[in-house]
Design a protein around this motif. Structure first.
Motif, mmCIF file in Angstrom:
data_model
loop_
_atom_site.group_PDB
_atom_site.id
_atom_site.type_symbol
_atom_site.label_atom_id
_atom_site.label_comp_id
_atom_site.label_asym_id
_atom_site.label_seq_id
_atom_site.Cartn_x
_atom_site.Cartn_y
_atom_site.Cartn_z
ATOM 1 N N ARG A 97 15.704 -2.001 -3.873
ATOM 2 C CA ARG A 97 16.622 -2.213 -4.993
ATOM 3 C C ARG A 97 15.852 -2.399 -6.301
ATOM 4 O O ARG A 97 16.282 -1.919 -7.364
ATOM 5 C CB ARG A 97 17.500 -3.427 -4.712
ATOM 6 N N GLU A 98 14.720 -3.083 -6.246
ATOM 7 C CA GLU A 98 13.919 -3.278 -7.449
ATOM 8 C C GLU A 98 13.256 -1.984 -7.908
ATOM 9 O O GLU A 98 13.077 -1.767 -9.112
ATOM 10 C CB GLU A 98 12.860 -4.350 -7.203
ATOM 11 N N LEU A 99 12.898 -1.126 -6.977
ATOM 12 C CA LEU A 99 12.285 0.152 -7.351
ATOM 13 C C LEU A 99 13.273 1.085 -8.030
ATOM 14 O O LEU A 99 12.863 1.974 -8.781
ATOM 15 C CB LEU A 99 11.698 0.831 -6.110
ATOM 16 N N GLU A 100 14.561 0.911 -7.766
ATOM 17 C CA GLU A 100 15.552 1.728 -8.462
ATOM 18 C C GLU A 100 15.590 1.411 -9.954
ATOM 19 O O GLU A 100 15.926 2.276 -10.761
ATOM 20 C CB GLU A 100 16.926 1.505 -7.842
ATOM 21 N N GLU A 101 15.250 0.169 -10.301
ATOM 22 C CA GLU A 101 15.263 -0.222 -11.706
ATOM 23 C C GLU A 101 13.931 0.034 -12.400
ATOM 24 O O GLU A 101 13.898 0.433 -13.556
ATOM 25 C CB GLU A 101 15.632 -1.707 -11.808
ATOM 26 N N ASP A 102 12.841 -0.212 -11.714
ATOM 27 C CA ASP A 102 11.528 -0.059 -12.335
ATOM 28 C C ASP A 102 10.499 0.235 -11.255
ATOM 29 O O ASP A 102 10.468 -0.420 -10.209
ATOM 30 C CB ASP A 102 11.142 -1.352 -13.087
ATOM 31 N N ILE A 103 9.665 1.236 -11.518
ATOM 32 C CA ILE A 103 8.603 1.607 -10.589
ATOM 33 C C ILE A 103 7.336 0.862 -10.991
ATOM 34 O O ILE A 103 6.784 1.101 -12.066
ATOM 35 C CB ILE A 103 8.364 3.125 -10.593
ATOM 36 N N ASP A 104 6.923 -0.053 -10.131
ATOM 37 C CA ASP A 104 5.769 -0.897 -10.423
ATOM 38 C C ASP A 104 4.735 -0.735 -9.312
ATOM 39 O O ASP A 104 5.075 -0.456 -8.155
ATOM 40 C CB ASP A 104 6.206 -2.363 -10.537
ATOM 41 N N ARG A 105 3.480 -0.929 -9.661
ATOM 42 C CA ARG A 105 2.410 -0.775 -8.674
ATOM 43 C C ARG A 105 2.491 -1.837 -7.604
ATOM 44 O O ARG A 105 2.315 -1.547 -6.411
ATOM 45 C CB ARG A 105 1.066 -0.841 -9.393
ATOM 46 N N ASP A 106 2.776 -3.093 -7.978
ATOM 47 C CA ASP A 106 2.873 -4.163 -6.990
ATOM 48 C C ASP A 106 4.038 -3.936 -6.041
ATOM 49 O O ASP A 106 3.936 -4.206 -4.835
ATOM 50 C CB ASP A 106 3.026 -5.511 -7.702
ATOM 51 N N LYS A 107 5.144 -3.441 -6.556
ATOM 52 C CA LYS A 107 6.301 -3.173 -5.693
ATOM 53 C C LYS A 107 5.993 -2.072 -4.685
ATOM 54 O O LYS A 107 6.409 -2.142 -3.525
ATOM 55 C CB LYS A 107 7.499 -2.790 -6.555
ATOM 56 N N LEU A 108 5.261 -1.066 -5.117
ATOM 57 C CA LEU A 108 4.869 -0.005 -4.188
ATOM 58 C C LEU A 108 3.926 -0.536 -3.112
ATOM 59 O O LEU A 108 3.986 -0.116 -1.953
ATOM 60 C CB LEU A 108 4.210 1.142 -4.955
ATOM 61 N N ARG A 109 3.061 -1.465 -3.488
ATOM 62 C CA ARG A 109 2.159 -2.055 -2.492
ATOM 63 C C ARG A 109 2.941 -2.880 -1.484
ATOM 64 O O ARG A 109 2.676 -2.813 -0.271
ATOM 65 C CB ARG A 109 1.110 -2.914 -3.201
ATOM 66 N N TYR A 110 3.911 -3.673 -1.966
ATOM 67 C CA TYR A 110 4.755 -4.434 -1.048
ATOM 68 C C TYR A 110 5.559 -3.510 -0.129
ATOM 69 O O TYR A 110 5.744 -3.802 1.062
ATOM 70 C CB TYR A 110 5.701 -5.343 -1.830
ATOM 71 N N LEU A 111 6.028 -2.400 -0.687
ATOM 72 C CA LEU A 111 6.792 -1.455 0.121
ATOM 73 C C LEU A 111 5.930 -0.867 1.233
ATOM 74 O O LEU A 111 6.404 -0.664 2.353
ATOM 75 C CB LEU A 111 7.351 -0.344 -0.775
#
Length: 355
Positions: free
Chosen positions: A170-184
């Motif tokens: 859900r957070e990636l739909e709003e903003d693509i961040d490097r930390d979020k991709l790592r968590y994913l």
């Protein structure tokens, strides 16, 4: 050198050798907790030798090997026992006994303790109604308790994995961040491991449901009483296994859908990053085209800036004319470069670009 001056060889007096022998001898024993036919605990953390278990319950050495050392789920049907190795539980079920092999010291010790408490309560409650018509035999009540604990563990583990994955998606739909991709990436690995474990449990149940002879052999109480059952007479246990097979199948399907959502999100993120990279490349090319146009215009000015006689030094219109010509060269070079760039940017399924 004198003989006493030589050092003592380490392999002659090795103090670790007896410890290895002790460890090897301990590996021949299994710790287990035993329940009787009334649900009472008759043995807590008792040690059995593997040879004693094999002789007492008519087992084979490879049966205990699958229970003791194998990490894959197994459901083994033997003439007088049912062996289960499902996730955190390793259980041996008789027609009047249940042996739970201990997992003390591991991460599954707490869940196994909860299962023992639930099993004791169910066996005690069901022992009072054992003589009523339609009640499940002792081995099926123990089997159902094992399946309830396993499916409950899968559901709780899936909820613990699903919530952070859904939040990151859900957070990636709003903003693509490097930390979020790592968590994913981390959560996707955990989800993949869970999906594989749930699929192995479902496959073990599916394999058992396909074997009619094993289903008929699971009626241990009837076999102990001397009743012979037909190979196709296993409706009761088949319905019991099918209900929990559906639960595990639903968990596997939900995990597969979540994995598919992760892959789709990763593909979308890659497409967005590729589009941004292409935009940066186009911007760089535009700057290069503008630089080329300016260089084309300044080339004429550079020629006239040389210390050569060109008969325009004394002309009134010389400066203006040369400036206009340089501007035309610059505009022509920029327009031509942008036209070529637009022609290259056109993408077609067939044919060459711009044709």
């Amino acid at each position: 050198l004198e003989p006493n001056d030589l050092p003592i060889s380490s392999f002659i007096d090795d103090t670790s050798y007896p410890s290895r022998v002790t460890k090897a001898s301990n590996d021949l024993k299994l710790r287990c907790t035993e329940f009787d036919e009334n649900g009472n605990v008759t043995l807590v953390n008792g040690e059995y030798k593997k040879t004693e278990l094999i002789a007492k319950y008519s087992l084979l050495p490879r049966d205990l090997r699958k229970i003791d050392s194998s990490m894959l789920p197994h459901i083994l049907i033997r003439p007088s026992a049912i062996l289960l190795n499902l996730l955190h539980l390793r259980v041996l079920i008789k027609h009047n006994r249940v042996l739970i092999f201990d997992a003390y010291g591991s991460t599954d010790s707490y869940t196994q303790s909860v299962f023992m408490y639930d099993l004791e309560g169910k066996l005690r409650a069901a022992s009072a109604d054992a003589k009523q018509a339609g009640s499940l035999p002792y081995e099926f009540r123990a089997l159902e308790a094992v399946l309830i604990s396993v499916t409950g563990g899968l559901e709780s583990e899936f909820e613990g994995v699903r919530e952070p994955v859904v939040r990151v998606l859900r957070e990636l739909e709003e903003d693509i961040d490097r930390d979020k991709l790592r968590y994913l990436l981390i959560y996707s690995k955990k989800l993949g491991t869970f999906e594989q474990r749930a699929r192995l449990v479902r496959d073990a149940l599916d394999e058992l449901l396909d074997a009619d002879d094993d289903l008929a052999a699971m009626y241990l109480t009837a076999k102990a009483q001397g009743e012979l059952r037909n190979e196709n007479d296993h409706t009761e246990v088949e319905m019991l296994l099918e209900s929990y097979h559906k639960v595990t199948d639903e968990i596997v399907q939900a995990a597969e859908n979540l994995v598919s959502n992760i892959r789709n999100t990763e593909e979308i993120v890659k497409a967005i990053l590729d589009a941004n990279r292409n935009s940066l490349m186009v911007l760089d090319i535009k700057f290069t085209i503008c630089t080329l146009g300016i260089a084309a215009g300044t080339f004429v000015a550079a020629l006239y800036g040389m210390n050569l006689t060109n008969f325009l030094e004394e002309s009134v219109l010389g400066f203006g004319g040369v400036s206009v010509v340089c501007g035309l060269f610059t505009a022509f070079a920029v327009m031509w470069g942008l036209k070529v760039l637009r022609r290259v940017q056109r993408l077609r399924m067939s044919g060459s670009p711009g044709m």
